[in-house]
Design a protein around this motif. Structure first.
Motif, PDB file in Angstrom:
ATOM      1  N   SER A 295     -12.067 -12.020  -2.023  1.00 43.98           N
ATOM      2  CA  SER A 295     -10.727 -12.246  -2.335  1.00 43.98           C
ATOM      3  C   SER A 295      -9.985 -12.099  -0.761  1.00 43.98           C
ATOM      4  N   ALA A 296      -9.009 -12.908  -0.407  1.00 40.89           N
ATOM      5  CA  ALA A 296      -8.355 -12.626   0.701  1.00 40.89           C
ATOM      6  C   ALA A 296      -6.738 -11.945   0.719  1.00 40.89           C
ATOM      7  N   ALA A 297      -6.781 -11.458  -0.651  1.00 45.99           N
ATOM      8  CA  ALA A 297      -5.654 -10.693  -0.878  1.00 45.99           C
ATOM      9  C   ALA A 297      -5.676  -9.375  -0.037  1.00 45.99           C
ATOM     10  N   PRO A 298      -4.612  -8.630   0.194  1.00 44.39           N
ATOM     11  CA  PRO A 298      -4.784  -7.364   0.978  1.00 44.39           C
ATOM     12  C   PRO A 298      -5.488  -6.467   0.119  1.00 44.39           C
ATOM     13  N   ALA A 299      -5.838  -5.393   0.830  1.00 44.42           N
ATOM     14  CA  ALA A 299      -6.728  -4.226  -0.090  1.00 44.42           C
ATOM     15  C   ALA A 299      -5.408  -3.170  -0.753  1.00 44.42           C
ATOM     16  N   GLU A 300      -5.757  -2.747  -1.727  1.00 41.37           N
ATOM     17  CA  GLU A 300      -4.890  -1.852  -2.435  1.00 41.37           C
ATOM     18  C   GLU A 300      -5.111  -0.349  -2.156  1.00 41.37           C
ATOM     19  N   ARG A 301      -4.383   0.304  -1.616  1.00 40.99           N
ATOM     20  CA  ARG A 301      -4.570   1.894  -1.289  1.00 40.99           C
ATOM     21  C   ARG A 301      -3.973   2.814  -1.941  1.00 40.99           C
TER      22      ARG A 301
ATOM     23  N   THR B 276      -9.287   2.975  -1.140  1.00 45.38           N
ATOM     24  CA  THR B 276      -8.955   1.601  -0.738  1.00 45.38           C
ATOM     25  C   THR B 276      -9.611   0.826  -1.924  1.00 45.38           C
TER      26      THR B 276
ATOM     27  N   ASP C 119     -10.614  -3.314  -3.114  1.00 40.84           N
ATOM     28  CA  ASP C 119     -10.621  -4.987  -2.580  1.00 40.84           C
ATOM     29  C   ASP C 119     -11.711  -5.404  -3.333  1.00 40.84           C
TER      30      ASP C 119
END
Length: 327
Positions: free
Chosen positions: A25-31, A156, A158
């Motif tokens: 995924s190119a989506a930003p990581a969730e933290r 984190t 992803d």
């Protein structure tokens, strides 16, 4: 003619789909930061102004099976992710005395149910993307009772590429011993009652939260005439990091042993690891599963420790089972 008897628990079966590759995924990581507040799911831990600590760090007065050090566990509430993820990484801020440890593990909710718990340091990569994730913080004191203190845990999430396919749940023949210990407390905080129905396996990776059947086994006599379903509510016998049902690429410890052979069995039968468990104790039997009294006596009608066939129901992506209620 012998008839198969199933006892102890009602199961809900779910057919699992064939799994596919997880695209990167190119989506930003969730933290996010894990909530360290203690509630009824947690065992032998307390939250102070300085951080999460063991309530009692003294080594437990244990029998030949079980942990040789004081342990505690905090299970966080499940978190719904903004997008599916299959890689989870933990950053831990903690202070530990020599010999004391802190482990952060995660599991993900997928189409087939919860994954096994996996260490999130340096990273846990699941075989399927998860819509929800749950974290677990395990504290272990040193052998002399020196404590550990956790001030913060940050996660984190992803997505990375992972390929898998539908599989049949694993089943192995292992030696079973009876737990007993009525009135004692299991690794997930359950207080053992007379003729109780649950099992212990020597790894936290398949440990269910108290009162739940997220990780359930089917245990059968070797002749197949009796079977019982039971949730995994305790850790043991002998070891606590021996997920022997997993292949060596995944197995936490003892990677040189064949898949399906408990370390205790190898130590007892072949002198593996000098005939000792992970705590250095001499292994006195080859046990790979412990059975609570009700599962042992009423479910399987056993009268002595015996070899049994155990199916680890969460390891397959075919039919699955969850423990619902006793009857």
């Amino acid at each position: 003619m012998n008839h198969l008897h199933v006892t102890a628990f009602v199961l809900t079966l779910v057919l699992a789909p064939v799994l596919h590759a997880v695209p990167a995924s190119a989506a930003p990581a969730e933290r996010w930061t894990v909530d360290l507040a203690v509630d009824t799911d947690d065992v032998n831990v307390r939250l102070t102004s300085a951080g999460l600590r063991l309530t009692d760090p003294r080594p437990p007065p244990v029998p030949a099976t079980g942990s040789a050090v004081a342990e505690g566990m905090l299970v966080s509430p499940a978190r719904a992710l903004s997008r599916p993820a299959n890689r989870f990484r933990a950053e831990v801020v903690a202070t530990a005395a020599p010999g004391a440890t802190v482990t952060v593990q995660v599991r993900g909710w997928r189409a087939t149910g919860w994954s096994e718990w996996r260490d999130a340091v340096p990273a846990a990569v699941l075989d399927q993307p998860a819509q929800q994730v749950q974290a677990r913080v395990v504290l272990s004191a040193s052998r002399s009772g020196q404590p550990v203190e956790v001030r913060a845990v940050r996660l984190t999430a992803d997505a990375v590429t992972a390929v898998t396919a539908a599989t049949v749940g694993l089943s192995y023949r292992v030696y079973a011993t009876r737990i007993g210990l009525v009135g004692g407390t299991t690794a997930n905080g359950h207080v053992i009652v007379p003729r109780d129905h649950f099992v212990a396996l020597p790894s936290r990776r398949g440990l269910s939260p108290r009162g739940a059947g997220d990780y359930t086994v089917r245990v059968c006599t070797t002749g197949g005439s009796r079977c019982a379903y039971a949730p995994v509510w305790d850790v043991g016998p002998w070891n606590t990091r021996d997920d022997y049902w997993n292949p060596s690429t995944v197995r936490e410890n003892w990677k040189g042993l064949p898949q399906g052979r408990p370390e205790a069995q190898a130590a007892y039968q072949y002198g593996y690891n000098g005939g000792r468990d992970q705590f250095g104790r001499v292994v006195l039997n080859p046990a790979g599963v412990d059975l609570a009294d009700g599962t042992f006596w009423d479910g399987l009608l056993l009268t002595t420790n015996s070899w049994v066939d155990v199916a680890y129901l969460w390891t397959g992506s075919g039919p699955r089972g969850w423990w619902v209620t006793a009857r």
